[in-house]
Design an enzyme around this catalytic site. Structure first.
Site, PDB file in Angstrom:
ATOM      1  N   ALA A 145       4.063   3.845   1.009  1.00  0.00           N
ATOM      2  CA  ALA A 145       4.755   4.279   2.230  1.00  0.00           C
ATOM      3  C   ALA A 145       5.851   3.253   2.546  1.00  0.00           C
ATOM      4  O   ALA A 145       5.977   2.769   3.677  1.00  0.00           O
ATOM      5  CB  ALA A 145       3.778   4.439   3.402  1.00  0.00           C
ATOM      6  N   HIS A 184       9.716  -3.378   3.401  1.00  0.00           N
ATOM      7  CA  HIS A 184       9.284  -3.628   2.021  1.00  0.00           C
ATOM      8  C   HIS A 184      10.506  -3.867   1.132  1.00  0.00           C
ATOM      9  O   HIS A 184      10.457  -4.699   0.223  1.00  0.00           O
ATOM     10  CB  HIS A 184       8.521  -2.414   1.469  1.00  0.00           C
ATOM     11  N   GLU A 203       5.834 -11.498   6.867  1.00  0.00           N
ATOM     12  CA  GLU A 203       5.381 -12.233   8.064  1.00  0.00           C
ATOM     13  C   GLU A 203       4.880 -11.295   9.153  1.00  0.00           C
ATOM     14  O   GLU A 203       4.223 -11.737  10.086  1.00  0.00           O
ATOM     15  CB  GLU A 203       6.538 -13.061   8.626  1.00  0.00           C
ATOM     16  N   MET A 218       0.848  -1.192   0.000  1.00  0.00           N
ATOM     17  CA  MET A 218       0.000   0.000   0.000  1.00  0.00           C
ATOM     18  C   MET A 218       0.886   1.246   0.000  1.00  0.00           C
ATOM     19  O   MET A 218       0.461   2.328   0.406  1.00  0.00           O
ATOM     20  CB  MET A 218      -0.931  -0.016   1.213  1.00  0.00           C
ATOM     21  N   VAL A 222      11.429  -7.192   9.192  1.00  0.00           N
ATOM     22  CA  VAL A 222      12.641  -6.396   9.422  1.00  0.00           C
ATOM     23  C   VAL A 222      12.371  -5.514  10.634  1.00  0.00           C
ATOM     24  O   VAL A 222      11.286  -4.947  10.774  1.00  0.00           O
ATOM     25  CB  VAL A 222      12.991  -5.549   8.177  1.00  0.00           C
ATOM     26  N   SER A 281       4.559   1.013   8.192  1.00  0.00           N
ATOM     27  CA  SER A 281       4.287   2.352   7.664  1.00  0.00           C
ATOM     28  C   SER A 281       3.626   3.232   8.720  1.00  0.00           C
ATOM     29  O   SER A 281       3.680   4.457   8.626  1.00  0.00           O
ATOM     30  CB  SER A 281       3.357   2.246   6.454  1.00  0.00           C
ATOM     31  N   ARG A 282       2.994   2.616   9.715  1.00  0.00           N
ATOM     32  CA  ARG A 282       2.281   3.413  10.716  1.00  0.00           C
ATOM     33  C   ARG A 282       3.186   3.845  11.876  1.00  0.00           C
ATOM     34  O   ARG A 282       2.756   4.655  12.698  1.00  0.00           O
ATOM     35  CB  ARG A 282       1.078   2.641  11.257  1.00  0.00           C
TER      36      ARG A 282
END
Ligand code: PAF
Length: 280
Positions: A28, A33, A153, A26, A181, A191-192
């Site tokens: 960000a 990622h 995961e 999504m 990670v 991302s949050r």
């Protein structure tokens, strides 16, 4: 690396280059990622897929149970492209909502697998979330047609839900799990995390400490007790802190003990909901 925004562009790219490995995101994007994209690029190269690793960047409106979470979800396409390129992606596909859910075209919710409705974890806390995830993942797979797709995961229940849906529908896409990670204190990248205030960030490592302590416990009840103790001790509001069967995410049974479990935690810290998990 190419950036594509519509289905026609994507079809043209894949038509010329051939098959691919998909990393659905999504946006960000962060180092977590980056690791999934590197994995995707390696897999594509190992399989000789000319389309390489394709990263989809689409903030899927149908999986947000909280409209304010959707509204504030960061949109950082320029930075995402740079990170994806650096990690070895061959293309970024960043479609608009109407490309994924075209007006007048029915994009249905597939039958949800048991992992999406039975465990009482994310499914209980975020009603409609997995219906939205299954709907968009099936759609992305249909449009992109990847040989394999990499999922982190970090969202362990999502990983099990997608793997089960793909198996049930016979979609022929291999679902590959990418390791979480972590920051130096063990906080899983997300991302949050950027929404944590400095003081909250200092306490967020409690989830990882809880998972590490759980590993030292020989029983499910002992593991669940120390996880709750650790996370509540840091002042977070625990939603769940449980050990479940790693495959189906239901309570452990039939003599299946350590080695077959997954410890999973969800907790609130200020305005942020944190989740994490580890093998048990
Ligand atoms: O994990 C995510 O980022 C999303 O749930 C996914 C798999 C990209 C579907 O929108």
């Amino acid at each position: 690396m190419e950036t594509l925004t519509d289905r026609a562009g994507l079809a043209g790219y894949l038509g010329v280059r051939g098959g691919c490995v998909l990393v659905p995101t999504m946006g960000a994007l962060h180092a977590g990622h980056g690791s999934l994209i590197r994995r995707g690029a390696e897999e594509a190269s190992r399989r000789g897929l000319g389309g390489g690793c394709v990263v989809s960047v689409f903030v899927n409106p149908t999986q947000f149970d909280d409209p304010s979470d959707y509204a504030r979800y960061p949109k950082t396409l320029g930075a995402d492209e740079a990170l994806a390129r650096e990690a070895g992606a061959s293309a970024v596909w960043a479609p608009g909502v109407e490309e994924v859910y075209p007006p007048g075209e029915e994009v249905g919710v597939p039958e949800l697998p048991a992992e999406a409705t039975g465990p009482g974890l994310e499914d209980a806390r975020r009603p409609g979330h997995f219906a939205g995830v299954c709907r968009v993942v099936k759609r992305l797979f249909e449009v992109v047609g990847p040989a394999a797709a990499v999922f982190g995961e970090k969202d362990y229940q999502q990983l099990r839900v997608v793997a089960s849906m793909v198996r049930g529908l016979g979609m022929g896409v291999e679902v590959i799990a990418g390791a979480t990670v972590r920051e130096a204190d063990g906080l899983a990248m997300s991302s949050r995390n950027r929404f944590l205030k400095a003081e909250e960030r200092g306490r967020a490592g409690a989830l990882w400490r809880a998972l590490v302590r759980a590993r030292g416990e020989g029983t499910v009840s002992g593991a669940e007790r120390v996880m709750r103790e650790e996370v509540e001790g840091a002042g977070l509001l625990v939603e769940y802190a449980v050990v479940r069967d790693a495959a189906g995410l239901m309570p452990m049974s039939g003599g299946r003990g350590r080695g077959f479990g997954r410890a999973l935690i969800a907790a609130r810290l200020g305005s942020v909901r944190l989740i994490d998990n580890a093998a048990w």
